[in-house]
Motif scaffolding. Structure first.
Motif, mmCIF file in Angstrom:
data_model
loop_
_atom_site.group_PDB
_atom_site.id
_atom_site.type_symbol
_atom_site.label_atom_id
_atom_site.label_comp_id
_atom_site.label_asym_id
_atom_site.label_seq_id
_atom_site.Cartn_x
_atom_site.Cartn_y
_atom_site.Cartn_z
ATOM 1 N N UNK A 21 0.830 -1.201 0.000
ATOM 2 C CA UNK A 21 0.000 0.000 0.000
ATOM 3 C C UNK A 21 0.867 1.254 0.000
ATOM 4 N N UNK A 22 0.362 2.298 -0.632
ATOM 5 C CA UNK A 22 1.085 3.572 -0.774
ATOM 6 C C UNK A 22 1.601 4.080 0.568
ATOM 7 N N UNK A 23 2.868 4.470 0.599
ATOM 8 C CA UNK A 23 3.458 5.069 1.788
ATOM 9 C C UNK A 23 4.045 4.093 2.782
ATOM 10 N N UNK A 24 3.798 2.797 2.598
ATOM 11 C CA UNK A 24 4.281 1.797 3.560
ATOM 12 C C UNK A 24 5.769 1.535 3.333
ATOM 13 N N UNK A 25 6.522 1.462 4.424
ATOM 14 C CA UNK A 25 7.932 1.110 4.374
ATOM 15 C C UNK A 25 8.145 -0.185 5.140
ATOM 16 N N UNK A 26 8.820 -1.148 4.523
ATOM 17 C CA UNK A 26 8.970 -2.484 5.098
ATOM 18 C C UNK A 26 10.429 -2.894 5.118
ATOM 19 N N UNK A 27 10.952 -3.307 6.279
ATOM 20 C CA UNK A 27 12.339 -3.801 6.320
ATOM 21 C C UNK A 27 12.458 -5.117 5.574
ATOM 22 N N UNK A 28 13.651 -5.392 5.038
ATOM 23 C CA UNK A 28 13.826 -6.583 4.225
ATOM 24 C C UNK A 28 15.251 -7.103 4.320
ATOM 25 N N UNK A 29 15.415 -8.335 3.907
ATOM 26 C CA UNK A 29 16.728 -8.955 3.732
ATOM 27 C C UNK A 29 16.783 -9.507 2.317
ATOM 28 N N UNK A 30 17.836 -9.168 1.569
ATOM 29 C CA UNK A 30 18.009 -9.671 0.207
ATOM 30 C C UNK A 30 19.240 -10.564 0.156
ATOM 31 N N UNK A 31 19.139 -11.638 -0.619
ATOM 32 C CA UNK A 31 20.291 -12.520 -0.837
ATOM 33 C C UNK A 31 20.374 -12.836 -2.327
ATOM 34 N N UNK A 32 21.554 -12.606 -2.917
ATOM 35 C CA UNK A 32 21.814 -12.922 -4.306
ATOM 36 C C UNK A 32 22.789 -14.102 -4.347
ATOM 37 N N UNK A 33 22.787 -14.873 -5.419
ATOM 38 C CA UNK A 33 23.573 -16.114 -5.417
ATOM 39 C C UNK A 33 23.793 -16.618 -6.834
ATOM 40 N N UNK A 34 24.777 -17.509 -6.971
ATOM 41 C CA UNK A 34 24.872 -18.298 -8.190
ATOM 42 C C UNK A 34 24.091 -19.586 -7.983
ATOM 43 N N UNK A 35 23.655 -20.206 -9.065
ATOM 44 C CA UNK A 35 22.841 -21.419 -8.957
ATOM 45 C C UNK A 35 23.712 -22.650 -8.752
#
Length: 477
Positions: free
Chosen positions: A81-95
């Motif tokens: 929803x508009x205006x919402x800020x959510x903390x996150x964790x991102x992980x990138x990888x090789x297959x």
């Protein structure tokens, strides 16, 4: 008999014998009662856990999702929803690469994000490509076998890879992306991310929409040539980790534009292709991307093992307003990813701090390894459901509309009624001549040592995309 010489310290002081005639000090025995030593050795023996079966080599960081576009007509999910800020964790990888593999290898990259929403965790588990090699989940374990090590030689096998791909024309789309310039981004910060699968959104009045999620890098989509990658690997096998860690550490926060493509539920059957086929894209001209907001990475992990290696992402983690689709590969991943984490991390892997939701969670899961929270029902007497002790109940107000299904329940015939060439041809035609020449060379290099029968079979598949495709690869060979 001569007296036994007396032992002294460096300062000349005598070292007394104990009652058993054993000498105290550095020449004395090491006993089992030295429990600090035993504990330290025992912990060292258990410091390693199984690496991920795929996507073992990865790089991650924390960040935030800021929603700036209004898509409330499509979903009631609070996180969108508009205006919402959510903390996150991102992980990138090789297959394919193991934990010790070089970062700058030609491979598909994983692109996984865990959003810690106020309604629970939502995991978006995708890749840096919008499609995949197969559409039938039954073939997924076999495909991964071809990317790993040969059981006899214990070496990576180009023969196995191209044998599988040449027998699976549905892989042409992903193979063409992988061996094009897009197949070797210079860092995780310079690649796009895609949910890849078709998911669904549903709104307050119970309408469902099919959706594709996209994360477009704001750093520029940049890539290596094979020669440049070899130079980088020669300098450092950890080029992705170094770039990502240092960039975030100095406060230069990388960002991605988050977009969705939307398809009304009733329109799915009107398309000339299956919108739930993981080997297909939705053309942007027909389904223009809608801006949702921005994903920013702004904090490195303090402990890589605890926060990145133990991070567990699964498509089964969704929140009200976001759900699944008839995509068969997605349906299989809903089980296989969570089950992989139970095997690798333990039964209650979701209780680990990096995986735990940031909101109250109630369930009736009991006992098992690593259960540090007990029964999350809100009442110790409520260890079953239904109960009369004010235990947690399902929120019926947040139920998605029922998903209609049709067709005979039978083993999936993924060959029937599918065009595996038209979208690949459209992609191939987007490349300029220099890009095509690099594509041909990359494929030719990857085919080194592959039996001619398999090479010819693959060239036949390339010719069905475009005659020049086969001719170009053959010339490069």
């Amino acid at each position: 008999m001569a007296d036994k010489p007396k032992l002294t310290t460096d300062a000349g002081a005598p070292i007394p014998d104990n009652q058993n005639g054993l000498t105290a000090g550095p020449r004395g025995p090491l006993l089992m009662q030295d429990y600090q030593l035993l504990e330290k050795l025992a912990h060292q023996n258990r410091e390693r856990i199984p690496e991920r079966a795929v996507h073992a080599k990865g790089w991650g960081a924390y960040g935030i999702l800021r929603v700036t576009g209004d898509i409330s007509r499509y979903t009631c999910a609070r996180v969108l929803q508009m205006g919402v800020e959510t903390p996150l964790l991102a992980r990138f990888s090789t297959v394919a690469g193991e934990l010790g593999a070089a970062d700058a290898e030609r491979d598909v990259r994983g692109f996984a994000v865990k959003f810690y929403t106020e309604e629970g965790n939502w995991d978006m588990v995708g890749n840096n490509t919008p499609v995949f090699f197969v559409r039938d989940p039954y073939k997924f374990p076999d495909f991964i076998h071809t990317q790993k090590r040969h059981p006899r030689t214990h070496l990576r096998s180009p023969t196995a890879m191209w044998d599988f791909w040449s027998l699976c024309p549905e892989s042409l789309h992903q193979v063409t992306i992988l061996f094009s310039d897009r197949g070797l981004p210079i860092s995780p910060l310079h690649m796009n991310g895609y949910g890849s699968h078709t998911y669904s959104l549903w709104n307050q009045v119970g309408e469902r929409f099919w959706v594709k999620f996209h994360f477009k890098t704001q750093q520029g989509h940049r890539h290596y040539t094979n020669t440049e990658a070899e130079t980088v690997v020669g300098q450092s096998r950890e080029s992705y980790q170094e770039t990502m860690y240092r960039t975030i550490e100095v406060g230069d926060c990388p960002k991605w534009t988050v977009q969705v493509q939307i398809l009304p539920e009733a329109d799915a059957g009107q398309l000339p292709f299956d919108p739930f086929d993981l080997t297909k894209v939705w053309p942007h001209a027909e389904f223009p991307p809608i801006d949702v907001g921005t994903m920013e990475l702004n904090r490195n992990a303090e402990d890589y093992f605890a926060e990145i290696e133990q991070a567990a992402f699964s498509p089964s983690n969704i929140v009200p307003g976001i759900s699944f689709s008839p995509d068969k590969m997605l349906q299989a991943r809903i089980f296989s990813y969570a089950d992989a984490h139970r095997h690798r991390l333990g039964t209650h892997y979701e209780s680990l701090p990096v995986n735990a939701p940031r909101c109250p969670v109630h369930n009736y899961y009991r006992d098992g390894e690593m259960n540090s929270t007990g029964i999350r029902s809100g009442n110790p007497d409520a260890f079953y459901e239904p109960n009369s002790f004010s235990g947690a109940e399902e929120d019926r107000t947040a139920m998605e509309p029922p998903l209609p299904v049709s067709g005979a329940a039978d083993r999936y015939d993924h060959r029937k009624g599918n065009d595996d060439y038209s979208q690949v041809r459209a992609l191939y035609n987007l490349f300029d001549e220099e890009q095509k020449q690099r594509l041909y060379r990359n494929i030719a290099e990857a085919m080194a040592g592959v039996p001619d029968e398999i090479v010819q079979r693959q060239l036949t598949e390339f010719s069905k995309v475009h005659p020049d495709y086969a001719t170009g690869v053959n010339a490069a060979l």
